[in-house]
Write a protein that holds these residues in place. Structure first.
Motif, short mmCIF file in Angstrom:
data_model
loop_
_atom_site.label_atom_id
_atom_site.label_comp_id
_atom_site.label_asym_id
_atom_site.label_seq_id
_atom_site.Cartn_x
_atom_site.Cartn_y
_atom_site.Cartn_z
N PHE A 45 0.85 -1.19 0.00
CA PHE A 45 0.00 0.00 0.00
C PHE A 45 0.89 1.24 0.00
O PHE A 45 1.99 1.23 0.57
CB PHE A 45 -0.90 0.02 1.23
CG PHE A 45 -1.96 -1.04 1.25
CD1 PHE A 45 -3.23 -0.77 0.77
CD2 PHE A 45 -1.69 -2.30 1.75
CE1 PHE A 45 -4.22 -1.74 0.79
CE2 PHE A 45 -2.67 -3.29 1.78
CZ PHE A 45 -3.94 -3.00 1.30
N HIS A 46 0.36 2.31 -0.58
CA HIS A 46 1.11 3.57 -0.55
C HIS A 46 1.04 4.20 0.83
O HIS A 46 2.02 4.82 1.29
CB HIS A 46 0.54 4.53 -1.60
CG HIS A 46 1.35 5.77 -1.79
ND1 HIS A 46 2.50 5.79 -2.56
CD2 HIS A 46 1.20 7.02 -1.29
CE1 HIS A 46 3.01 7.01 -2.54
NE2 HIS A 46 2.25 7.78 -1.78
N ALA A 47 -0.10 4.04 1.50
CA ALA A 47 -0.26 4.59 2.85
C ALA A 47 -1.43 3.87 3.53
O ALA A 47 -2.38 3.45 2.88
CB ALA A 47 -0.54 6.09 2.80
N ILE A 48 -1.33 3.75 4.87
CA ILE A 48 -2.34 3.06 5.68
C ILE A 48 -2.52 3.84 6.98
O ILE A 48 -1.56 4.33 7.56
CB ILE A 48 -1.91 1.62 6.03
CG1 ILE A 48 -1.72 0.77 4.76
CG2 ILE A 48 -2.92 0.96 6.96
CD1 ILE A 48 -1.11 -0.59 5.05
N THR A 49 -3.77 3.92 7.44
CA THR A 49 -4.01 4.39 8.81
C THR A 49 -4.80 3.32 9.54
O THR A 49 -5.57 2.56 8.94
CB THR A 49 -4.79 5.72 8.86
OG1 THR A 49 -6.00 5.59 8.12
CG2 THR A 49 -3.95 6.85 8.33
N ILE A 50 -4.63 3.28 10.86
CA ILE A 50 -5.27 2.26 11.68
C ILE A 50 -5.62 2.84 13.04
O ILE A 50 -4.93 3.74 13.54
CB ILE A 50 -4.34 1.03 11.84
CG1 ILE A 50 -5.06 -0.09 12.59
CG2 ILE A 50 -3.03 1.41 12.53
CD1 ILE A 50 -4.33 -1.41 12.53
N ILE A 121 5.13 -4.24 14.01
CA ILE A 121 5.50 -2.96 13.40
C ILE A 121 6.93 -2.56 13.77
O ILE A 121 7.45 -2.93 14.83
CB ILE A 121 4.49 -1.86 13.79
CG1 ILE A 121 4.59 -0.69 12.79
CG2 ILE A 121 4.71 -1.38 15.23
CD1 ILE A 121 3.43 0.26 12.87
N THR A 122 7.54 -1.80 12.88
CA THR A 122 8.89 -1.27 13.07
C THR A 122 8.88 0.22 12.72
O THR A 122 7.93 0.70 12.07
CB THR A 122 9.89 -1.98 12.14
OG1 THR A 122 9.52 -1.71 10.77
CG2 THR A 122 9.89 -3.49 12.38
N PRO A 123 9.90 0.96 13.11
CA PRO A 123 9.96 2.37 12.69
C PRO A 123 9.90 2.53 11.18
O PRO A 123 9.31 3.49 10.68
CB PRO A 123 11.31 2.83 13.26
CG PRO A 123 11.50 1.99 14.49
CD PRO A 123 10.96 0.64 14.11
N GLU A 124 10.47 1.58 10.43
CA GLU A 124 10.41 1.66 8.97
C GLU A 124 8.97 1.50 8.48
O GLU A 124 8.51 2.22 7.60
CB GLU A 124 11.30 0.59 8.35
CG GLU A 124 11.33 0.64 6.82
CD GLU A 124 12.26 -0.39 6.22
OE1 GLU A 124 12.36 -0.44 4.98
OE2 GLU A 124 12.88 -1.16 6.98
N LYS A 125 8.23 0.53 9.04
CA LYS A 125 6.84 0.33 8.64
C LYS A 125 5.97 1.51 9.04
O LYS A 125 4.97 1.80 8.37
CB LYS A 125 6.30 -0.96 9.26
CG LYS A 125 6.86 -2.23 8.65
CD LYS A 125 6.34 -3.47 9.35
CE LYS A 125 6.88 -4.74 8.70
NZ LYS A 125 6.48 -5.98 9.44
N ARG A 127 6.54 4.46 8.67
CA ARG A 127 6.57 5.48 7.62
C ARG A 127 5.35 5.34 6.71
O ARG A 127 4.91 6.33 6.10
CB ARG A 127 7.85 5.35 6.80
CG ARG A 127 9.13 5.63 7.61
CD ARG A 127 10.37 5.27 6.83
NE ARG A 127 10.50 6.05 5.61
CZ ARG A 127 11.43 5.85 4.69
NH1 ARG A 127 12.33 4.88 4.85
NH2 ARG A 127 11.48 6.60 3.61
N ILE A 128 4.81 4.13 6.61
CA ILE A 128 3.64 3.87 5.77
C ILE A 128 2.36 3.79 6.60
O ILE A 128 1.30 4.22 6.16
CB ILE A 128 3.83 2.53 5.01
CG1 ILE A 128 5.10 2.59 4.14
CG2 ILE A 128 2.60 2.20 4.16
CD1 ILE A 128 5.04 3.64 3.05
N ILE A 129 2.46 3.24 7.81
CA ILE A 129 1.29 2.97 8.64
C ILE A 129 1.24 3.97 9.81
O ILE A 129 2.14 4.01 10.64
CB ILE A 129 1.33 1.54 9.19
CG1 ILE A 129 1.40 0.55 8.02
CG2 ILE A 129 0.12 1.25 10.06
CD1 ILE A 129 1.60 -0.88 8.46
N LYS A 130 0.17 4.75 9.87
CA LYS A 130 0.00 5.74 10.92
C LYS A 130 -1.21 5.43 11.79
O LYS A 130 -2.18 4.80 11.34
CB LYS A 130 -0.20 7.14 10.31
CG LYS A 130 0.79 7.53 9.23
CD LYS A 130 2.17 7.76 9.78
CE LYS A 130 3.08 8.35 8.70
NZ LYS A 130 4.49 8.43 9.14
#
Length: 231
Positions: A45-50, A121-125, A127-130
């Protein structure tokens, strides 16, 4: 461009998948998965929120500033934001022990999902998942109008009507999409679908650089994850 909004439930993840094209969502699809690890098996995905906490306090004494600020914005809907559990409670299973540790029953119901997300989740992930919260969207769109309970059809329809007014959904009949598709997805509730759509709204703000973070300059937890709620 593929984007998503995810409503986390005690059973799994209700995902609203949107196709973002020319400043609007042109298509919505639904996916239900049981684990965050299954996201690794999907096309990116380009971007995700949860709406599950990302970045946890270590102990009961620590508090997340983002939770405090979000509750302030939510006002009388503040109870919809469940208390974020400390990381040192994630391995506990006894309800009485958890209550003594300051973890309320609402949070206990999601504790295994919070634990799984924290492990995945990781700090790298990030960047995509907020992290976000659906009621922040509805409070803003309601403009002072009282929000009805999502446990009743009136509250669901009220929120769908508010979302429908947004230009990003102008070509999509949300009532038909949600109530029409619900019969095909027995694993989650209509309220889960509505909340995932609200999360999707914040995802569009993130990719268009119009989203805001609570706080503006978030702190990091012990694992390097930001304490930040986007709206």
């Amino acid at each position: 461009m593929k984007i998503a909004g995810i409503d986390g439930t005690s059973q799994g993840l209700c995902i609203a998948i949107g196709n973002w094209d020319n400043d609007e969502i042109t298509q919505i699809g639904w996916l239900y998965i049981g684990s965050f690890y299954q996201l690794d098996e999907l096309d990116p995905f380009h971007a995700i929120t949860i709406n599950i906490p990302i970045g946890l306090p270590e102990t009961k004494k620590e508090k997340r500033l983002c939770d405090k600020l979000a509750k302030r914005l939510l006002s009388d809907r503040g109870s919809s934001l469940f208390k974020t559990p400390p990381r040192n409670t994630l391995t506990q299973t006894d309800p009485d022990t958890l209550r003594l540790l300051g973890v309320p029953i609402q949070t206990q119901n999601l504790l295994h999902k919070i634990k799984e997300l924290d492990e995945w989740i990781t700090p790298e992930k990030q960047r995509i998942i907020k992290e976000t919260h659906p009621e922040l969207v509805f409070i803003e769109l309601a403009k002072g109008q009282r929000l009805l309970s999502k446990k009743k059809d009136d509250g669901i329809k009220q929120r769908l009507a508010l979302l429908q007014e947004l230009p990003i959904f102008k070509t999509l009949p949300l009532m038909e999409i949600v109530f029409g598709e619900k019969s095909h997805y027995q694993a989650f509730k209509v309220s889960d679908m509505v909340d995932s759509l609200a999360c999707l709204v914040i995802t569009t703000r993130i990719i268009t650089n119009t989203a805001k973070s609570l706080p503006e300059d978030p702190e990091k937890d012990a694992t390097g994850l930001y304490h930040s709620i986007w709206y």
